[in-house]
Design a protein around this motif. Sequence first.
Motif, PDB file in Angstrom:
ATOM      1  N   PRO A 151       0.921  -1.402   0.325  1.00 58.66           N
ATOM      2  CA  PRO A 151       0.480  -0.238  -0.102  1.00 58.66           C
ATOM      3  C   PRO A 151       1.146   1.396  -0.053  1.00 58.66           C
ATOM      4  O   PRO A 151       1.560   1.396   0.469  1.00 58.66           O
ATOM      5  CB  PRO A 151      -0.664  -0.292   1.323  1.00 58.66           C
ATOM      6  CG  PRO A 151      -0.540  -1.512   1.837  1.00 58.66           C
ATOM      7  CD  PRO A 151       1.213  -1.957   1.419  1.00 58.66           C
ATOM      8  N   CYS A 152       0.389   2.125  -0.727  1.00 59.76           N
ATOM      9  CA  CYS A 152       1.890   3.844  -0.874  1.00 59.76           C
ATOM     10  C   CYS A 152       0.819   4.769  -0.760  1.00 59.76           C
ATOM     11  O   CYS A 152      -0.598   4.392  -1.881  1.00 59.76           O
ATOM     12  CB  CYS A 152       1.897   3.595  -2.344  1.00 59.76           C
ATOM     13  SG  CYS A 152       3.136   2.289  -2.467  1.00 59.76           S
ATOM     14  N   VAL A 153       0.476   5.521  -0.314  1.00 62.16           N
ATOM     15  CA  VAL A 153      -0.161   6.978  -0.271  1.00 62.16           C
ATOM     16  C   VAL A 153       0.686   7.342  -1.229  1.00 62.16           C
ATOM     17  O   VAL A 153       1.965   7.588  -1.817  1.00 62.16           O
ATOM     18  CB  VAL A 153      -0.475   7.691   1.010  1.00 62.16           C
ATOM     19  CG1 VAL A 153      -0.618   7.082   1.932  1.00 62.16           C
ATOM     20  CG2 VAL A 153       1.099   8.626   1.563  1.00 62.16           C
ATOM     21  N   ILE A 154      -0.592   8.926  -2.309  1.00 63.42           N
ATOM     22  CA  ILE A 154      -0.088   9.267  -3.114  1.00 63.42           C
ATOM     23  C   ILE A 154       0.123  10.439  -2.515  1.00 63.42           C
ATOM     24  O   ILE A 154      -1.858  11.777  -2.263  1.00 63.42           O
ATOM     25  CB  ILE A 154      -0.986   9.005  -4.558  1.00 63.42           C
ATOM     26  CG1 ILE A 154      -1.165   8.159  -4.910  1.00 63.42           C
ATOM     27  CG2 ILE A 154      -0.021  10.288  -4.895  1.00 63.42           C
ATOM     28  CD1 ILE A 154      -2.033   7.352  -5.879  1.00 63.42           C
ATOM     29  N   THR A 155       0.805  11.221  -3.129  1.00 67.33           N
ATOM     30  CA  THR A 155       1.124  12.735  -2.005  1.00 67.33           C
ATOM     31  C   THR A 155       1.813  13.444  -3.251  1.00 67.33           C
ATOM     32  O   THR A 155       2.604  12.994  -4.957  1.00 67.33           O
ATOM     33  CB  THR A 155       2.148  12.958  -0.944  1.00 67.33           C
ATOM     34  OG1 THR A 155       3.330  13.215  -1.291  1.00 67.33           O
ATOM     35  CG2 THR A 155       1.709  12.224  -0.024  1.00 67.33           C
ATOM     36  N   LEU A 156       1.355  15.120  -3.826  1.00 69.44           N
ATOM     37  CA  LEU A 156       1.626  16.171  -4.462  1.00 69.44           C
ATOM     38  C   LEU A 156       2.842  15.855  -4.166  1.00 69.44           C
ATOM     39  O   LEU A 156       3.127  16.369  -2.853  1.00 69.44           O
ATOM     40  CB  LEU A 156       0.658  17.143  -4.460  1.00 69.44           C
ATOM     41  CG  LEU A 156      -0.827  16.914  -5.366  1.00 69.44           C
ATOM     42  CD1 LEU A 156      -1.136  18.025  -5.325  1.00 69.44           C
ATOM     43  CD2 LEU A 156      -0.728  15.810  -6.527  1.00 69.44           C
ATOM     44  N   ALA A 157       3.973  16.170  -4.797  1.00 71.86           N
ATOM     45  CA  ALA A 157       5.153  16.576  -4.729  1.00 71.86           C
ATOM     46  C   ALA A 157       5.248  18.194  -3.504  1.00 71.86           C
ATOM     47  O   ALA A 157       4.694  18.622  -4.090  1.00 71.86           O
ATOM     48  CB  ALA A 157       6.325  16.680  -5.719  1.00 71.86           C
ATOM     49  N   GLY A 158       5.757  18.075  -3.190  1.00 74.87           N
ATOM     50  CA  GLY A 158       6.096  19.108  -2.029  1.00 74.87           C
ATOM     51  C   GLY A 158       5.195  19.318  -1.069  1.00 74.87           C
ATOM     52  O   GLY A 158       5.212  20.699  -0.666  1.00 74.87           O
ATOM     53  N   SER A 159       4.164  18.315  -1.167  1.00 70.43           N
ATOM     54  CA  SER A 159       2.837  18.226  -0.054  1.00 70.43           C
ATOM     55  C   SER A 159       3.125  17.050   1.262  1.00 70.43           C
ATOM     56  O   SER A 159       3.377  15.775   0.140  1.00 70.43           O
ATOM     57  CB  SER A 159       2.145  18.121  -0.476  1.00 70.43           C
ATOM     58  OG  SER A 159       0.936  17.946   0.231  1.00 70.43           O
ATOM     59  N   GLU A 160       2.940  17.083   2.480  1.00 67.97           N
ATOM     60  CA  GLU A 160       2.781  15.523   2.965  1.00 67.97           C
ATOM     61  C   GLU A 160       1.186  15.151   2.914  1.00 67.97           C
ATOM     62  O   GLU A 160       1.375  13.400   3.277  1.00 67.97           O
ATOM     63  CB  GLU A 160       3.181  15.922   4.260  1.00 67.97           C
ATOM     64  CG  GLU A 160       4.706  16.294   4.365  1.00 67.97           C
ATOM     65  CD  GLU A 160       5.743  15.028   4.562  1.00 67.97           C
ATOM     66  OE1 GLU A 160       4.920  14.259   4.841  1.00 67.97           O
ATOM     67  OE2 GLU A 160       6.444  15.463   3.783  1.00 67.97           O
ATOM     68  N   ASP A 161       0.493  16.435   2.383  1.00 67.83           N
ATOM     69  CA  ASP A 161      -0.530  15.480   2.408  1.00 67.83           C
ATOM     70  C   ASP A 161      -1.144  14.101   1.485  1.00 67.83           C
ATOM     71  O   ASP A 161      -1.039  14.959   0.213  1.00 67.83           O
ATOM     72  CB  ASP A 161      -2.017  16.130   2.391  1.00 67.83           C
ATOM     73  CG  ASP A 161      -1.656  17.682   4.025  1.00 67.83           C
ATOM     74  OD1 ASP A 161      -1.476  16.565   4.519  1.00 67.83           O
ATOM     75  OD2 ASP A 161      -2.288  18.230   4.155  1.00 67.83           O
ATOM     76  N   PRO A 162      -1.663  13.421   2.131  1.00 69.48           N
ATOM     77  CA  PRO A 162      -2.257  12.224   0.557  1.00 69.48           C
ATOM     78  C   PRO A 162      -3.087  12.655   0.024  1.00 69.48           C
ATOM     79  O   PRO A 162      -4.377  13.320   0.524  1.00 69.48           O
ATOM     80  CB  PRO A 162      -2.522  11.038   1.296  1.00 69.48           C
ATOM     81  CG  PRO A 162      -1.821  10.885   2.172  1.00 69.48           C
ATOM     82  CD  PRO A 162      -1.625  12.690   2.692  1.00 69.48           C
ATOM     83  N   VAL A 163      -2.950  12.849  -1.610  1.00 70.34           N
ATOM     84  CA  VAL A 163      -4.227  12.745  -3.100  1.00 70.34           C
ATOM     85  C   VAL A 163      -5.025  11.759  -2.416  1.00 70.34           C
ATOM     86  O   VAL A 163      -5.536  11.680  -3.596  1.00 70.34           O
ATOM     87  CB  VAL A 163      -4.142  13.568  -3.497  1.00 70.34           C
ATOM     88  CG1 VAL A 163      -3.637  15.316  -3.185  1.00 70.34           C
ATOM     89  CG2 VAL A 163      -2.854  13.066  -4.109  1.00 70.34           C
ATOM     90  N   GLY A 164      -4.504  10.959  -2.344  1.00 65.62           N
ATOM     91  CA  GLY A 164      -4.895   9.345  -2.816  1.00 65.62           C
ATOM     92  C   GLY A 164      -4.188   8.152  -2.358  1.00 65.62           C
ATOM     93  O   GLY A 164      -3.459   8.178  -1.513  1.00 65.62           O
ATOM     94  N   MET A 165      -4.507   6.611  -2.626  1.00 67.72           N
ATOM     95  CA  MET A 165      -3.771   6.054  -2.112  1.00 67.72           C
ATOM     96  C   MET A 165      -3.856   4.398  -4.081  1.00 67.72           C
ATOM     97  O   MET A 165      -4.349   4.309  -4.213  1.00 67.72           O
ATOM     98  CB  MET A 165      -4.152   5.072  -0.880  1.00 67.72           C
ATOM     99  CG  MET A 165      -3.478   5.838   0.385  1.00 67.72           C
ATOM    100  SD  MET A 165      -4.219   4.761   1.081  1.00 67.72           S
ATOM    101  CE  MET A 165      -2.740   3.683   1.155  1.00 67.72           C
ATOM    102  N   ILE A 166      -3.141   4.027  -3.490  1.00 62.82           N
ATOM    103  CA  ILE A 166      -3.020   2.831  -4.858  1.00 62.82           C
ATOM    104  C   ILE A 166      -1.932   1.589  -3.714  1.00 62.82           C
ATOM    105  O   ILE A 166      -1.003   1.777  -2.746  1.00 62.82           O
ATOM    106  CB  ILE A 166      -1.062   3.353  -6.013  1.00 62.82           C
ATOM    107  CG1 ILE A 166      -1.679   2.424  -7.016  1.00 62.82           C
ATOM    108  CG2 ILE A 166       0.455   3.462  -5.393  1.00 62.82           C
ATOM    109  CD1 ILE A 166      -1.302   2.721  -7.652  1.00 62.82           C
ATOM    110  N   ASP A 167      -2.253   0.555  -4.463  1.00 59.17           N
ATOM    111  CA  ASP A 167      -2.055  -0.658  -3.603  1.00 59.17           C
ATOM    112  C   ASP A 167      -1.683  -1.817  -4.596  1.00 59.17           C
ATOM    113  O   ASP A 167      -2.445  -2.087  -6.108  1.00 59.17           O
ATOM    114  CB  ASP A 167      -2.971  -0.986  -2.786  1.00 59.17           C
ATOM    115  CG  ASP A 167      -2.639  -1.791  -1.826  1.00 59.17           C
ATOM    116  OD1 ASP A 167      -1.429  -2.302  -1.567  1.00 59.17           O
ATOM    117  OD2 ASP A 167      -3.569  -1.910  -0.428  1.00 59.17           O
ATOM    118  N   GLY A 168      -0.802  -3.031  -3.922  1.00 61.35           N
ATOM    119  CA  GLY A 168      -0.265  -4.383  -4.831  1.00 61.35           C
ATOM    120  C   GLY A 168      -0.585  -5.338  -3.631  1.00 61.35           C
ATOM    121  O   GLY A 168       0.288  -4.903  -3.097  1.00 61.35           O
TER     122      GLY A 168
END
Length: 178
Positions: free
Chosen positions: A67-84
């Motif tokens: 599981p990974c959270v997705i952040t915009l570069a330069g921000s710590e806050d997740p905007v989504g997730m992707i998981d394998g």
Amino acid sequence: MLPDTIETDRLILRAPRLSDAEPIFASYAQDEEVTRYLMWSPHQSIEETKDFLEESIAVRDAGPGWPCVITLAGSEDPVGMIDGRPDDGVVAVGYVLARRWWGQGHMTEALAAFTNQVLSLPGIGVVRATCDRANSGSVHVLEKCGYVESGTRQSKFPAFGDEPRACVVYERRASSPS
Ligand SMILES: CC(C)(COP(=O)(O)OP(=O)(O)OC[C@H]1O[C@@H](n2cnc3c(N)ncnc32)[C@H](O)[C@@H]1OP(=O)(O)O)[C@@H](O)C(=O)NCCC(=O)NCCS
């Protein structure tokens, strides 16, 4: 082993943290439109998001999965997730993005990078996604990332109750072009 972080032009994919609960709950976990074609229902409280993150952290630390959270570069806050989740050389992938960020190519960017990393791991031959036929955004993302239709199946999603939905199974193989 998947690297700790995967960087793309605009995004960073990293391991989930408990402190991600607040931004995830606020930005997408309660959103019925976001969860329509997902296996989980909108979260009713931040406790649900925390429980979900605790499980994700355990899976990421001890396996089996990335599981990974997705952040915009330069921000710590997740905007989504992707998981394998790997099983016998086949990785089942799933992904979600906050509605505010839809339609800007973010998931295509995240899934392409994630898939390439996963397919470079020893012993992994296939990455597979199951997608409701009506989820045209996700169909587009998969096709743009080089996934091809490999079959169909019926699945049930909480948003549709007991009604089985026509889903497409998409795969990308280690030897396929990206
Ligand atoms: C599906 C989802 C991940 C797409 O993410 P996204 O970042 O908006 O997708 P992208 O911007 O990378 O879109 C890729 C292509 O699909 C198109 N697209 C995106 N959403 C679309 C929609 N709802 N209908 C039709 N096309 C759509 C984009 O225009 C783009 O095509 P283009 O490059 O030719 O313009 C996002 O909508 C989401 O999180 N949905 C809820 C969760 C979900 O359904 N997950 C997948 C379960 S299988």
